[in-house]
Motif scaffolding. Structure first.
Motif, PDB file in Angstrom:
ATOM      1  N   VAL A  66      62.536 -34.594  -9.161  1.00  0.00           N
ATOM      2  CA  VAL A  66      63.198 -35.712  -9.632  1.00  0.00           C
ATOM      3  C   VAL A  66      64.638 -35.379 -10.081  1.00  0.00           C
ATOM      4  O   VAL A  66      65.406 -35.933 -10.021  1.00  0.00           O
ATOM      5  CB  VAL A  66      62.456 -36.088 -10.993  1.00  0.00           C
ATOM      6  N   ASP A  67      64.756 -34.078 -10.806  1.00  0.00           N
ATOM      7  CA  ASP A  67      65.972 -33.558 -11.396  1.00  0.00           C
ATOM      8  C   ASP A  67      66.771 -33.125 -10.121  1.00  0.00           C
ATOM      9  O   ASP A  67      68.234 -33.360 -10.101  1.00  0.00           O
ATOM     10  CB  ASP A  67      65.883 -32.306 -12.052  1.00  0.00           C
ATOM     11  N   LYS A  68      66.334 -32.669  -9.235  1.00  0.00           N
ATOM     12  CA  LYS A  68      67.252 -32.217  -7.957  1.00  0.00           C
ATOM     13  C   LYS A  68      67.667 -33.527  -7.183  1.00  0.00           C
ATOM     14  O   LYS A  68      68.704 -33.359  -6.751  1.00  0.00           O
ATOM     15  CB  LYS A  68      66.234 -31.667  -6.923  1.00  0.00           C
ATOM     16  N   PHE A  69      66.912 -34.375  -7.209  1.00  0.00           N
ATOM     17  CA  PHE A  69      67.471 -35.620  -6.314  1.00  0.00           C
ATOM     18  C   PHE A  69      67.851 -36.980  -7.316  1.00  0.00           C
ATOM     19  O   PHE A  69      67.975 -38.153  -7.025  1.00  0.00           O
ATOM     20  CB  PHE A  69      66.160 -36.216  -5.463  1.00  0.00           C
ATOM     21  N   ILE A 131      52.833 -37.434 -17.780  1.00  0.00           N
ATOM     22  CA  ILE A 131      53.660 -38.485 -17.436  1.00  0.00           C
ATOM     23  C   ILE A 131      54.942 -38.639 -18.130  1.00  0.00           C
ATOM     24  O   ILE A 131      56.016 -38.704 -17.429  1.00  0.00           O
ATOM     25  CB  ILE A 131      52.854 -39.637 -17.312  1.00  0.00           C
ATOM     26  N   SER A 132      54.663 -38.403 -19.571  1.00  0.00           N
ATOM     27  CA  SER A 132      55.755 -38.435 -20.277  1.00  0.00           C
ATOM     28  C   SER A 132      57.098 -37.236 -19.676  1.00  0.00           C
ATOM     29  O   SER A 132      58.086 -37.654 -19.893  1.00  0.00           O
ATOM     30  CB  SER A 132      55.578 -38.012 -21.796  1.00  0.00           C
ATOM     31  N   TYR A 133      56.528 -36.397 -19.427  1.00  0.00           N
ATOM     32  CA  TYR A 133      57.594 -35.207 -19.141  1.00  0.00           C
ATOM     33  C   TYR A 133      58.361 -35.485 -17.873  1.00  0.00           C
ATOM     34  O   TYR A 133      59.542 -35.379 -18.051  1.00  0.00           O
ATOM     35  CB  TYR A 133      56.819 -33.972 -18.774  1.00  0.00           C
ATOM     36  N   ARG A 139      64.698 -40.119 -16.802  1.00  0.00           N
ATOM     37  CA  ARG A 139      65.513 -40.993 -17.524  1.00  0.00           C
ATOM     38  C   ARG A 139      66.621 -40.077 -18.275  1.00  0.00           C
ATOM     39  O   ARG A 139      67.381 -40.718 -18.910  1.00  0.00           O
ATOM     40  CB  ARG A 139      64.648 -41.575 -18.626  1.00  0.00           C
ATOM     41  N   ASN A 140      66.499 -38.904 -18.052  1.00  0.00           N
ATOM     42  CA  ASN A 140      67.527 -37.900 -18.624  1.00  0.00           C
ATOM     43  C   ASN A 140      67.498 -38.124 -20.194  1.00  0.00           C
ATOM     44  O   ASN A 140      68.313 -37.612 -20.966  1.00  0.00           O
ATOM     45  CB  ASN A 140      68.890 -38.346 -18.204  1.00  0.00           C
ATOM     46  N   ASP A 141      66.400 -38.181 -20.839  1.00  0.00           N
ATOM     47  CA  ASP A 141      66.075 -38.258 -22.216  1.00  0.00           C
ATOM     48  C   ASP A 141      65.695 -36.802 -22.415  1.00  0.00           C
ATOM     49  O   ASP A 141      65.201 -36.568 -23.882  1.00  0.00           O
ATOM     50  CB  ASP A 141      64.691 -39.200 -22.278  1.00  0.00           C
ATOM     51  N   GLY A 142      65.168 -35.857 -21.710  1.00  0.00           N
ATOM     52  CA  GLY A 142      64.806 -34.523 -22.063  1.00  0.00           C
ATOM     53  C   GLY A 142      65.457 -33.627 -20.696  1.00  0.00           C
ATOM     54  O   GLY A 142      65.299 -34.188 -19.558  1.00  0.00           O
ATOM     55  N   LYS A 143      65.759 -32.354 -21.113  1.00  0.00           N
ATOM     56  CA  LYS A 143      66.169 -31.716 -19.784  1.00  0.00           C
ATOM     57  C   LYS A 143      64.899 -31.021 -19.120  1.00  0.00           C
ATOM     58  O   LYS A 143      63.928 -30.616 -19.671  1.00  0.00           O
ATOM     59  CB  LYS A 143      67.067 -30.450 -20.528  1.00  0.00           C
TER      60      LYS A 143
END
Length: 471
Positions: A66-69, A131-133, A139-143
């Protein structure tokens, strides 16, 4: 392994604290807590560790993807949807597959083999955290965590692993690598743990004996008074059981530098059902609100029909989350109906001016809900509720009710009293520093005495498993 067990209090926890603050304080502390958490989880059923490790690795990969794309919104969203689907499928297989096939056979006339699947402890909790992670990274709510062990610690950390509170990734993202342990947090954590232990061992377990006696004898018949006593006992049992566990979890988190959000806020003082659910199992309510209700449009949708559908989805899922049983479905539907009526009538914002009527209505609804929740079947719940209004009951009052009241009157009074913010009220009223210092010192002595009393109960082996271990 239970928090309210001798092996945890006298062996596991002291060893973990000692090693954490000596050998692993400045190096490999996250890895040490992870290993400790896996030992904790695998103590009773080691085979289930595999399920949790698979969940951890799977969601670690999804978080990286998710972070990569991230820049490609369409691809990132597809990965997110696939990750959530896979998590739910795993949860469905272990928790709901047997129930589903059984009902297909029952109502569809089929003769499919119903598999016997043992439910991994806490699977609903750690699946929701997984799921939260991924969602919070999306959502960019956490790194995103590049370190697999850090993701594993977030999902598997033993204080909140098997019965919550459900910790959102965004609330502990920073503390995974940057937490600061302090003596104040540690001492507050010990204090909070003992309060939670006292709730569980002294009040919840005592109430459990009465509730079990009432609900287990429903087929042979119970009096109206005993039906009400059993329902009230269970109302106190489940509150002190679950809030006690949450207190212990929050306290343990503080001991290691983590700050979890509160999970209960005196729910039984609520003036309507909507308020009750803002105060009860707060972490679950927030999870459904942020990851289900808001994405569906929440209450901001233009159509009232759409609002009702959104509420229906949330509450049917809330019921199903608690277990594979029609009683949980009915329980969820009951709250859907009550909260929908409150919202559309405005009662949740403008309750009756006579506060006692609001409390009476809310408590009556909650008690009826707990009867449905506690019962094994809908028909059993119906029988119990009928007994409460005298239909099919063995008289109005009997000696069993009188006996249980006489033997446990102190526990009932204490349970009812401390389900209200009595301590908070006293503390706010005391403004003089000297008196406050005396109160603080006295509370420390009281907590120490409570701990000793709890230990005597544990030595006698008079404790029960936590109710929410089943979820």
């Amino acid at each position: 392994m239970l928090f309210s067990s001798n092996i945890f209090i006298f062996v596991f926890l002291p060893i973990v604290i000692l090693l954490y603050y000596t050998i692993f304080r400045f190096k490999f502390k996250n890895l040490f807590l992870l290993v400790s958490s896996l030992i904790f989880y695998g103590w009773g059923e080691p085979k289930f560790i595999i399920i949790m490790i698979m969940s951890i690795f799977m969601n670690y990969i999804f978080g990286l993807l998710v972070d990569k794309f991230r820049e490609d919104k369409s691809k990132a969203k597809s990965i997110l949807i696939f990750s959530m689907t896979l998590n739910i499928v795993v949860l469905f297989i272990f928790k709901y597959l047997s129930f589903t096939i059984y009902n297909i056979n029952m109502y569809g006339g089929y003769n499919l083999n119903v598999p016997s699947i043992t439910l991994p402890i806490g699977i609903s909790f750690f699946t929701f955290q997984a799921i939260s992670y991924v969602v919070d990274v999306y959502r960019n709510d956490g790194k995103v965590q590049k370190n697999l062990f850090n993701v594993a610690l977030y999902i598997a950390f033993f204080p909140q692993l098997v019965a919550g509170p459900i910790v959102k990734y965004s609330t502990v993202d920073y503390e995974i690598n940057n937490r600061k342990e302090t003596f104040k947090d540690f001492s507050n954590g010990v204090w909070r743990f003992i309060i939670g232990l006292s709730k569980k061992v002294l009040i919840s377990n005592t109430m459990a004996v009465i509730a079990d006696a009432a609900f287990s004898n429903i087929y042979s018949g119970i009096s109206v008074s005993f039906a009400w006593l059993g329902a009230i006992a269970y109302t106190l049992q489940i509150f002190y059981d679950f809030s006690g566990y949450s207190d212990m979890a929050i306290g343990l988190g503080l001991m290691f530098g983590f700050h979890f959000e509160e999970n209960f806020n005196y729910p039984y003082i609520s003036q309507n059902v909507s308020e009750f659910w803002r105060r009860w199992h707060i972490s679950l309510g927030k999870w459904f609100k942020e990851y289900v209700y808001f994405p569906l449009g929440g209450s901001r949708v233009k159509s009232n029909d759409r609002k009702i559908i959104n509420l229906f989805v949330v509450w049917i899922l809330t019921g199903i989350w608690h277990g594979a049983s029609w009683t949980f479905v009915l329980w969820g539907l009951m709250y859907f109906l009550l909260i929908t009526v409150e919202k559309f009538s405005g009662f949740d914002k403008r309750p009756c001016k006579k506060i006692w009527i609001n409390h009476l209505y809310t408590l009556l609804a909650v008690i009826i809900g707990w009867v449905i929740f506690r019962s094994n079947t809908i028909s059993e719940a119906g029988m119990y509720l009928k007994s409460m209004i005298g239909i099919g009951a063995n008289g109005l009052v009997d000696n069993v009710t009188i006996m249980y009241i006489k033997e446990n009157i102190i526990f009932f009074i204490t349970g009812i009293l401390f389900s209200m913010p009595v301590i908070d009220y006293i503390t706010k009223k005391i403004k003089r520093k000297k008196i406050y210092a005396i109160l603080e010192f006295s509370s420390s002595i009281i907590v120490f005495i409570l701990f000793i009393i709890c230990i005597t109960y544990l030595v006698k082996n008079t404790y029960n498993p936590f109710i929410y271990f089943n979820f």
